[in-house]
Design an enzyme around this catalytic site. Structure first.
Site, PDB file in Angstrom:
ATOM      1  N   ASP A 100      14.474  73.505   7.989  1.00  0.00           N
ATOM      2  CA  ASP A 100      15.736  74.496   7.771  1.00  0.00           C
ATOM      3  C   ASP A 100      15.557  75.417   6.520  1.00  0.00           C
ATOM      4  O   ASP A 100      14.806  76.441   6.628  1.00  0.00           O
ATOM      5  CB  ASP A 100      16.991  73.779   7.552  1.00  0.00           C
ATOM      6  CG  ASP A 100      18.274  74.550   7.623  1.00  0.00           C
ATOM      7  OD1 ASP A 100      18.177  75.709   8.318  1.00  0.00           O
ATOM      8  OD2 ASP A 100      19.229  74.285   7.197  1.00  0.00           O
ATOM      9  N   ASP A 130      21.081  64.768  14.158  1.00  0.00           N
ATOM     10  CA  ASP A 130      22.538  64.460  14.085  1.00  0.00           C
ATOM     11  C   ASP A 130      23.677  65.289  13.581  1.00  0.00           C
ATOM     12  O   ASP A 130      23.026  66.252  13.035  1.00  0.00           O
ATOM     13  CB  ASP A 130      22.677  63.038  13.453  1.00  0.00           C
ATOM     14  CG  ASP A 130      22.566  63.348  11.834  1.00  0.00           C
ATOM     15  OD1 ASP A 130      21.519  63.958  11.623  1.00  0.00           O
ATOM     16  OD2 ASP A 130      23.632  62.975  10.847  1.00  0.00           O
TER      17      ASP A 130
HETATM   18  P1  IMP Z   1      16.014  71.777   4.666  1.00  0.00           P
HETATM   19  O1  IMP Z   1      15.555  70.855   3.483  1.00  0.00           O
HETATM   20  O2  IMP Z   1      17.065  72.511   4.463  1.00  0.00           O
HETATM   21  O3  IMP Z   1      14.820  72.164   5.357  1.00  0.00           O
HETATM   22  O4  IMP Z   1      16.706  70.485   5.662  1.00  0.00           O
HETATM   23  C1  IMP Z   1      16.119  69.711   6.386  1.00  0.00           C
HETATM   24  C2  IMP Z   1      16.969  68.709   6.805  1.00  0.00           C
HETATM   25  O5  IMP Z   1      18.314  69.189   7.282  1.00  0.00           O
HETATM   26  C3  IMP Z   1      16.461  68.200   8.204  1.00  0.00           C
HETATM   27  O6  IMP Z   1      15.570  67.203   8.075  1.00  0.00           O
HETATM   28  C4  IMP Z   1      17.832  67.900   8.910  1.00  0.00           C
HETATM   29  O7  IMP Z   1      18.098  66.376   8.404  1.00  0.00           O
HETATM   30  C5  IMP Z   1      19.009  68.736   8.314  1.00  0.00           C
HETATM   31  N1  IMP Z   1      19.300  69.687   9.242  1.00  0.00           N
HETATM   32  C6  IMP Z   1      18.831  71.215   9.154  1.00  0.00           C
HETATM   33  N2  IMP Z   1      19.312  71.816  10.038  1.00  0.00           N
HETATM   34  C7  IMP Z   1      19.891  70.895  10.955  1.00  0.00           C
HETATM   35  C8  IMP Z   1      20.375  71.222  12.398  1.00  0.00           C
HETATM   36  O8  IMP Z   1      20.531  72.223  13.099  1.00  0.00           O
HETATM   37  N3  IMP Z   1      20.827  69.854  12.993  1.00  0.00           N
HETATM   38  C9  IMP Z   1      20.725  68.544  12.499  1.00  0.00           C
HETATM   39  N4  IMP Z   1      20.207  68.745  11.245  1.00  0.00           N
HETATM   40  C10 IMP Z   1      19.682  69.666  10.482  1.00  0.00           C
END
Ligand code: IMP
Ligand code: MG
Length: 188
Positions: A116, A172
């Site tokens: 994300d 989830d």
């Molecule tokens: P980041 O550090 O913002 O890249 O977040 C990554 C983590 O956020 C992932 O490993 C997921 O656990 C969670 N995440 C981000 N987007 C989603 C989504 O659309 N659905 C479910 N979990 C998400």
């Protein structure tokens, strides 16, 4: 607590806790993505004896499905990430729980369910790099380019999706929905 999960026809919406989700990616599309990733990984890693590191909880289904399609020598290990929130978040070092292997001189491929903002994966890469692996690449099932705030390259991407919350196939909503075999998107 009541969790409504209407597992009926694949074209129907589902409800997890207080939110409604609509069908977004079917099982066939997921299967195709896994097969395409497996081909690309084979091209690059068939003679490199890679060590896959799958990030729990979200990547457990993706990692299992992908591994079954890899017909060359490789290993897999599973880790959980724990951030030191409120203590030393600024240096972006994550504690990786469950990693027993020595990563020195290994060709590492990190397996993520979804990237994300990129903050989580950056912390993981930094921590893994401290062990002096031969190489580190990232393979993610889903990628949200609109919310990605980092500049490094994501090496293997299953599918890029819009910045909307999705569940299923390991992903989830508040702990629920990981068991759904396809991907659903939040209904806004
Ligand atoms: P980041 O550090 O913002 O890249 O977040 C990554 C983590 O956020 C992932 O490993 C997921 O656990 C969670 N995440 C981000 N987007 C989603 C989504 O659309 N659905 C479910 N979990 C998400
Ligand atoms: Mg995750």
């Amino acid at each position: 607590m009541v969790v409504l999960f209407y597992k009926t026809k694949t074209m129907e919406n589902i409800k997890l806790k207080d939110k409604i989700f609509k069908p977004y990616m079917c099982k066939e599309e997921i299967e195709q993505i896994i097969n395409d990733l497996a081909v690309k990984l084979k091209e690059e890693y068939k003679d490199k004896d890679p060590l896959f590191i799958a990030i729990l909880n979200g990547s457990f289904i993706f990692a299992a499905d992908l591994m079954k399609q890899l017909d060359f020598p490789c290993r897999i290990s599973f880790i959980k990430v724990c951030s030191y929130e409120g203590i030393c978040t600024s240096n972006n070092i994550k504690q990786l729980i469950g990693l027993k292997e020595n990563l020195e001189n290994e060709n590492i491929v990190i397996l993520e369910d979804i990237i994300d903002t990129g903050i989580t994966i950056e912390g993981i890469i930094n921590t893994i790099n401290m062990q002096k692996p031969a190489s580190v690449k990232v393979c993610t099932f889903l990628f949200k380019p609109e919310s990605f705030i980092k500049s490094y390259k994501i090496d293997f991407i299953g599918k890029s999706i819009p910045n909307d919350f999705v569940v299923g196939y390991g992903l989830d909503y508040d702990g629920y929905g990981r068991n759904i075999p396809s991907i659903y998107q939040i209904k806004l």
